[in-house]
Design an enzyme around this catalytic site. Structure first.
Site, mmCIF file in Angstrom:
data_model
loop_
_atom_site.group_PDB
_atom_site.id
_atom_site.type_symbol
_atom_site.label_atom_id
_atom_site.label_comp_id
_atom_site.label_asym_id
_atom_site.label_seq_id
_atom_site.Cartn_x
_atom_site.Cartn_y
_atom_site.Cartn_z
ATOM 1 N N GLY A 11 0.837 -1.206 0.000
ATOM 2 C CA GLY A 11 0.000 0.000 0.000
ATOM 3 C C GLY A 11 0.871 1.255 0.000
ATOM 4 N NE ARG A 21 13.685 16.536 -2.741
ATOM 5 C CZ ARG A 21 14.221 17.111 -1.672
ATOM 6 N NH1 ARG A 21 14.223 16.455 -0.518
ATOM 7 N NH2 ARG A 21 14.746 18.318 -1.739
ATOM 8 C CB VAL A 24 17.220 9.479 -6.160
ATOM 9 C CG1 VAL A 24 17.875 10.074 -7.404
ATOM 10 C CG2 VAL A 24 16.256 8.350 -6.533
ATOM 11 N NE ARG A 72 -2.151 -4.425 -0.946
ATOM 12 C CZ ARG A 72 -1.731 -3.712 0.096
ATOM 13 N NH1 ARG A 72 -0.611 -4.033 0.698
ATOM 14 N NH2 ARG A 72 -2.422 -2.680 0.526
ATOM 15 C CG ASP A 103 3.574 -6.595 7.571
ATOM 16 O OD1 ASP A 103 3.053 -6.106 6.539
ATOM 17 O OD2 ASP A 103 2.901 -7.149 8.469
ATOM 18 N N GLY A 104 4.780 -7.106 4.517
ATOM 19 C CA GLY A 104 4.741 -8.098 3.430
ATOM 20 C C GLY A 104 5.919 -7.891 2.484
ATOM 21 C CB THR A 126 2.895 0.725 6.192
ATOM 22 O OG1 THR A 126 1.539 0.451 6.584
ATOM 23 C CG2 THR A 126 3.786 0.403 7.366
ATOM 24 C CG ASP A 128 -1.562 -0.390 8.091
ATOM 25 O OD1 ASP A 128 -2.438 0.469 7.875
ATOM 26 O OD2 ASP A 128 -1.430 -1.423 7.405
ATOM 27 C CG ASP A 130 1.598 -2.820 10.456
ATOM 28 O OD1 ASP A 130 2.456 -2.145 9.847
ATOM 29 O OD2 ASP A 130 0.859 -3.633 9.873
ATOM 30 N NE ARG A 172 -2.384 -4.863 5.758
ATOM 31 C CZ ARG A 172 -2.785 -5.116 4.516
ATOM 32 N NH1 ARG A 172 -3.468 -6.174 4.233
ATOM 33 N NH2 ARG A 172 -2.445 -4.309 3.539
ATOM 34 C CB ALA A 187 -12.754 9.301 19.664
HETATM 35 O O1 F6P Z 1 -1.516 -1.415 4.747
HETATM 36 C C1 F6P Z 1 -2.083 -0.203 4.402
HETATM 37 C C2 F6P Z 1 -3.567 -0.343 4.184
HETATM 38 O O2 F6P Z 1 -4.080 0.928 3.836
HETATM 39 C C3 F6P Z 1 -4.353 -0.937 5.356
HETATM 40 O O3 F6P Z 1 -4.593 -0.009 6.367
HETATM 41 C C4 F6P Z 1 -5.588 -1.422 4.651
HETATM 42 O O4 F6P Z 1 -6.194 -2.486 5.371
HETATM 43 C C5 F6P Z 1 -5.056 -1.903 3.333
HETATM 44 O O5 F6P Z 1 -3.824 -1.229 3.120
HETATM 45 C C6 F6P Z 1 -5.957 -1.662 2.168
HETATM 46 O O6 F6P Z 1 -5.359 -2.250 1.052
HETATM 47 P P1 F6P Z 1 -5.799 -1.971 -0.445
HETATM 48 O O7 F6P Z 1 -5.428 -0.574 -0.777
HETATM 49 O O8 F6P Z 1 -5.069 -2.968 -1.237
HETATM 50 O O9 F6P Z 1 -7.293 -2.143 -0.469
#
Ligand code: F6P
Length: 320
Positions: A11, A21, A24, A72, A103-104, A126, A128, A130, A172, A187
């Site tokens: 993502g 940038r 490079v 991906r 991570d992937g 990312t 996330d 995470d 995620r 919130a």
């Molecule tokens: O990992 C980043 C992320 O935006 C997650 O928060 C979300 O679950 C996922 O990617 C969405 O993936 P895609 O853009 O492939 O639908």
């Protein structure tokens, strides 16, 4: 280490361009050549690669997304796919690789290093947040600010109509975006996968607030914790409150990166090149307590990032 390849994978996240940038320009500063690989590992397999120069990364520091595009790639998870990518390593004379992603992508990089011994340095990109071994990943700050901006706007209408709003955010399996944006946006409830909250508990809190004259509420739901739509329907059923659901989706991932993300990306991208030049292999760049550090990639991919539970409890105390 004369020629380095760079790609973005998984993502996209705001700040990836600032990282490209930095990679490079830092490489060129040290007299190295840099090859941009488009569409992540898919482009690596298809030889969608070309040399980059100082001008290739002009005017991109403020742009979200990634000029190298991303994907991906299923094929890169297979030995055959990685063998094709290695052919391109040889064809383009690459001696090191910078992978900007999550991570992937890092697991793909680790596997590639193990099979072909090509030095790999990963840069966490990312929204996330995470990734273990780093306090922040590139794009998280921008995504959180995007969510806070949405909360502010929704709060205006929630107050006017005296409604309960449920806002579903990305992340995620991680609750980091929900937690940070929920705390910053004030919130009333934050639902995260790391600390399940029951609907009954939320309803009790809403009812307590209602008795005190609090007629509107904002509930942030991390996508990894529950579906915002289901949460909204259940709360309505149990309390009779007028609930509205907003799923923020991909707008969280877009937009101009914050100054924090641009600075982080610049520091991390430059460090990745330095690490490759200094002979480091199979590493990730991280930021820990403000310091840019080198982390073992095997440890990163084997680990799990823990949520800051103190921050979670603080958000609970402050939202009473
Ligand atoms: O990992 C980043 C992320 O935006 C997650 O928060 C979300 O679950 C996922 O990617 C969405 O993936 P895609 O853009 O492939 O639908």
């Amino acid at each position: 280490m004369q020629r380095i390849g760079v790609l973005t994978s998984g993502g996209d996240s705001p700040g990836m361009n600032a990282a490209i940038r930095a990679v490079v320009r830092k490489a060129i500063y040290h007299g190295r050549e840099i090859i941009g690989i488009k569409h992540g590992f898919a482009g690596f397999i298809e030889a969608d690669m070309s040399p980059m120069n100082l001008g290739s990364v002009a005017d991109i520091i403020h742009r979200g997304g990634t000029i190298l595009h991303t994907a991906r790639s299923e094929e890169f998870t297979t030995p055959e796919g990685r063998a094709k990518a290695y052919e391109n390593v040889r064809r383009f004379g690459l001696q090191g690789l910078v992978i900007i992603g999550g991570d992937g992508s890092f697991r793909g990089g680790l596997q590639f290093y193990r099979e072909y011994n090509i030095p790999v340095v990963c840069v966490p990109g990312t929204i996330d947040n995470d990734i273990p071994g780093t306090d922040y990943s590139i794009g998280f700050d921008t995504a959180v600010n995007n969510v806070v901006d949405a909360i502010n706007k929704i709060r205006d209408t929630a107050t006017s109509h005296e409604r309960t709003f449920i806002i579903e955010v990305m992340g995620r399996r991680s609750g980091y975006i929900a937690l940070a944006a929920g705390l910053a946006g004030g919130a009333e409830t934050i639902m995260i996968p790391e600390h399940p909250t029951s609907i009954d508990e939320i309803c009790r809190k809403l009812n307590r607030g209602y008795r005190r004259g609090k007629l509107h509420s904002i509930i942030i739901v991390a996508e990894g914790a529950a579906s915002g739509l289901e949460v909204g329907a259940k709360i309505k059923e149990k309390t009779g409150f007028d609930t509205k659901v907003t799923i923020l989706g991909h707008l969280q991932r877009g937009g101009t990166p914050t100054a924090y993300d641009r600075i982080l990306a610049s520091r991390m991208g430059a460090k990745a090149v330095e690490m490759l030049i200094n002979g480091e292999k199979c590493k990730m760049v991280g930021i820990v307590s403000g310091e840019i550090v080198s982390v073992d990639l095997e440890t990163v991919t084997a680990g799990k990032k823990e949520l800051d539970m103190d921050m979670y409890h603080l958000a609970g105390i402050l939202s009473i």
